[in-house]
Design a protein around this motif. Structure first.
Motif, mmCIF file in Angstrom:
data_model
loop_
_atom_site.group_PDB
_atom_site.id
_atom_site.type_symbol
_atom_site.label_atom_id
_atom_site.label_comp_id
_atom_site.label_asym_id
_atom_site.label_seq_id
_atom_site.Cartn_x
_atom_site.Cartn_y
_atom_site.Cartn_z
ATOM 1 N N VAL A 6 6.376 -5.504 0.251
ATOM 2 C CA VAL A 6 5.713 -4.880 -0.902
ATOM 3 C C VAL A 6 6.496 -3.672 -1.412
ATOM 4 N N GLY A 7 7.678 -3.431 -0.835
ATOM 5 C CA GLY A 7 8.591 -2.443 -1.386
ATOM 6 C C GLY A 7 8.224 -0.995 -1.155
ATOM 7 N N ILE A 8 7.619 -0.693 -0.021
ATOM 8 C CA ILE A 8 7.275 0.690 0.294
ATOM 9 C C ILE A 8 8.257 1.200 1.341
ATOM 10 N N GLY A 9 8.873 2.356 1.082
ATOM 11 C CA GLY A 9 9.854 2.911 1.993
ATOM 12 C C GLY A 9 9.257 3.921 2.965
ATOM 13 N N ALA A 69 -1.643 -4.110 7.388
ATOM 14 C CA ALA A 69 -0.337 -4.263 8.030
ATOM 15 C C ALA A 69 -0.257 -3.328 9.229
ATOM 16 N N ALA A 70 -0.137 -3.926 10.416
ATOM 17 C CA ALA A 70 0.017 -3.157 11.656
ATOM 18 C C ALA A 70 1.188 -3.745 12.436
ATOM 19 N N ASP A 71 2.228 -4.136 11.706
ATOM 20 C CA ASP A 71 3.332 -4.874 12.313
ATOM 21 C C ASP A 71 4.541 -4.000 12.632
ATOM 22 N N GLY A 72 4.304 -2.729 12.903
ATOM 23 C CA GLY A 72 5.303 -1.887 13.528
ATOM 24 C C GLY A 72 6.342 -1.272 12.624
ATOM 25 N N ALA A 73 7.311 -0.609 13.266
ATOM 26 C CA ALA A 73 8.307 0.180 12.545
ATOM 27 C C ALA A 73 9.156 -0.656 11.601
ATOM 28 N N ARG A 74 9.392 -1.909 11.942
ATOM 29 C CA ARG A 74 10.173 -2.796 11.065
ATOM 30 C C ARG A 74 9.246 -3.740 10.308
ATOM 31 N N SER A 75 8.162 -3.199 9.833
ATOM 32 C CA SER A 75 7.105 -3.982 9.201
ATOM 33 C C SER A 75 7.628 -4.911 8.098
ATOM 34 N N ALA A 76 7.447 -6.214 8.313
ATOM 35 C CA ALA A 76 7.821 -7.193 7.289
ATOM 36 C C ALA A 76 6.917 -7.069 6.076
ATOM 37 N N VAL A 77 5.661 -6.717 6.309
ATOM 38 C CA VAL A 77 4.726 -6.589 5.184
ATOM 39 C C VAL A 77 5.098 -5.382 4.332
ATOM 40 N N ARG A 78 5.376 -4.246 4.965
ATOM 41 C CA ARG A 78 5.757 -3.053 4.190
ATOM 42 C C ARG A 78 7.013 -3.318 3.372
ATOM 43 N N GLU A 79 7.999 -3.956 3.985
ATOM 44 C CA GLU A 79 9.232 -4.248 3.255
ATOM 45 C C GLU A 79 8.967 -5.214 2.106
ATOM 46 N N ARG A 129 8.896 10.171 10.189
ATOM 47 C CA ARG A 129 8.917 9.422 8.936
ATOM 48 C C ARG A 129 7.506 9.022 8.523
ATOM 49 N N VAL A 130 7.279 9.040 7.214
ATOM 50 C CA VAL A 130 5.979 8.666 6.655
ATOM 51 C C VAL A 130 6.223 7.753 5.460
ATOM 52 N N ALA A 131 5.418 6.710 5.347
ATOM 53 C CA ALA A 131 5.543 5.794 4.207
ATOM 54 C C ALA A 131 5.269 6.530 2.904
ATOM 55 N N ALA A 132 6.005 6.149 1.866
ATOM 56 C CA ALA A 132 5.801 6.771 0.552
ATOM 57 C C ALA A 132 4.372 6.579 0.062
ATOM 58 N N ARG A 133 3.782 5.428 0.398
ATOM 59 C CA ARG A 133 2.376 5.157 0.062
ATOM 60 C C ARG A 133 1.765 4.390 1.228
ATOM 61 N N PHE A 134 0.472 4.557 1.427
ATOM 62 C CA PHE A 134 -0.210 3.835 2.506
ATOM 63 C C PHE A 134 -0.924 2.587 1.989
ATOM 64 N N ALA A 135 -0.776 2.310 0.709
ATOM 65 C CA ALA A 135 -1.293 1.072 0.124
ATOM 66 C C ALA A 135 -0.374 0.682 -1.016
ATOM 67 N N ASP A 136 -0.282 -0.633 -1.280
ATOM 68 C CA ASP A 136 0.589 -1.080 -2.369
ATOM 69 C C ASP A 136 -0.080 -0.839 -3.710
ATOM 70 N N ALA A 137 0.641 -1.117 -4.778
ATOM 71 C CA ALA A 137 0.151 -0.802 -6.128
ATOM 72 C C ALA A 137 -1.104 -1.574 -6.491
ATOM 73 N N THR A 138 -1.301 -2.751 -5.904
ATOM 74 C CA THR A 138 -2.495 -3.539 -6.227
ATOM 75 C C THR A 138 -3.724 -3.096 -5.437
#
Length: 384
Positions: free
Chosen positions: A170-173, A158-168, A268-277
């Motif tokens: 997969v539920g990462i804040g 996911a390299a889709d920016g500050a409003r990342s649809a992918v990050r949202e 700001r930093v994402a809580a995780r840099f990869a999802d649970a899977t």
């Protein structure tokens, strides 16, 4: 849905393009998805610094690319800092593009060179179809776009920016803070006879109402950053730039404004840099938001991109997530120190700044400390 792709990169900014090139270099046959059309307008210079580490990374994934970017950019050889119109620091150094620690050019030019490199490498790219849904599982990721197309992937970068649809999806804040102080940024085109390129930082610029002003040259123009004061109408300041620019940027007669904007510093930093899977990897502004000074965000994002592609190949996503989040946290600390140094929110720090300005003519170390304001005191082991 067809057979899953080895890796899908979402976002075709400089970070996503770098991830696609890195994945291609590793034999992963990436598919690149971008929400904008290829001809969509990309206003402003955006990130204007490309650090040497980034140039080296790009050369490694596409031989000659970093060298070409360096040749297209500008390397200024002078850093000058003033306090209320009086010079307190001056440094000059060699400006050889082949060895300089950076090159300076608009992000759009970097993107154009990265796009061309992806085209030449045969990277498959789908433009103008934003990702709306990302559903990861232990087997892979199912992506659905606005057009209804469905793509399967073993991994998604996911390299889709500050409003990342992918990050949202997969539920990462994103955890962190936003500065209360606003900044105005203005791009100015070079005049018919380009001015001598030097980075100039003004504490309490007398022609800008005592505001701090940073002037940075890049290939083709100048970036002017103005720190607003409490109570300023930042958007009015940006809209009236043509009125105050001649006094702030006298080295460019009749300055032509090509773009302006208002921003706040984000830490700001994402809580995780990869999802649970372990199937979705976050990079760039999808993973961290940093102040624009020094282009830490883009440069660290390219570092994320290259590391993410390698992690997919080596099945090392957990190590990637841990190491790149640590790097992002270091960048946040460095950027936070820069913001603190710049804004001087505490009386003690403001007194220290004034004392350093008085001492600088006789004590060069004080001038060097003042000169560090746009980038912050050096913090060791910051990785881009």
């Amino acid at each position: 849905m067809s057979a899953p792709e080895p890796v899908v990169v979402v976002g075709a900014g400089p970070v996503g393009l770098s991830a696609a090139l890195a994945a291609h270099a590793l034999g992963l046959r990436p598919l690149l998805l971008e929400a904008r059309t290829r001809t969509a307008e990309r206003p402003g210079s955006r990130a204007v610094f490309v650090h040497r580490a980034t140039l080296d990374r790009l050369d490694a994934v596409r031989p000659g690319l970093g060298t070409e970017i360096a040749a297209r950019g500008l390397v200024w050889d002078t850093r000058r800092t003033l306090w209320a119109g009086r010079q307190v620091h001056l440094r000059t150094y060699p400006a050889d593009p082949a060895t300089a620690p950076f090159t300076s050019l608009p992000q759009t030019v970097v993107e154009d060179l990265l796009r061309r490199a992806c085209d030449e490498a045969g990277v498959r790219t789908l433009w103008g179809d934003p990702v709306r849904e990302a559903v990861p599982s232990s087997e892979g990721v199912r992506l659905r776009t606005a057009s209804g197309a469905v793509h399967g992937a073993r991994h998604v970068i996911a390299a889709d920016g500050a409003r990342s649809a992918v990050r949202e999806a997969v539920g990462i804040g994103l955890d962190g803070s936003t500065s209360a102080t606003e900044f105005v940024v203005v791009d100015v085109a070079d005049g018919e006879r380009p001015a001598r390129p030097e980075r100039v930082f003004h504490y309490r610029h007398p022609a800008a109402g005592g505001r701090h002003v940073l002037l940075v040259p890049f290939q083709g123009g100048w970036r002017v950053d103005v720190q607003c004061r409490p109570g300023d109408d930042a958007r009015h300041l940006a809209a009236t730039a043509r009125e105050w620019l001649p006094a702030v940027l006298p080295q460019v007669p009749g300055p032509e404004v090509t773009w302006s904007s208002v921003y706040r510093f984000q830490l700001r930093v994402a809580a995780r840099f990869a999802d649970a899977t372990g199937r979705v990897l976050l990079t760039g502004e999808a993973a961290h938001l940093l102040p624009p000074f020094g282009a830490r965000g883009m440069n660290s994002g390219v570092g994320d991109a290259v590391a993410a592609a390698r992690a997919v190949r080596d099945d090392a996503v957990e190590a990637y997530a841990r190491e790149r989040r640590t790097a992002a946290e270091r960048n946040v600390r460095a950027a936070g120190a820069a913001l603190d140094h710049l804004l001087a929110p505490r009386p003690g720090l403001r007194l220290l700044q004034r004392s350093a300005a008085v001492a600088a003519p006789l004590w060069p170390r004080a001038g060097r400390w003042l000169d560090a304001a746009p980038y912050g005191p050096r913090i060791r082991k910051v990785r881009y």
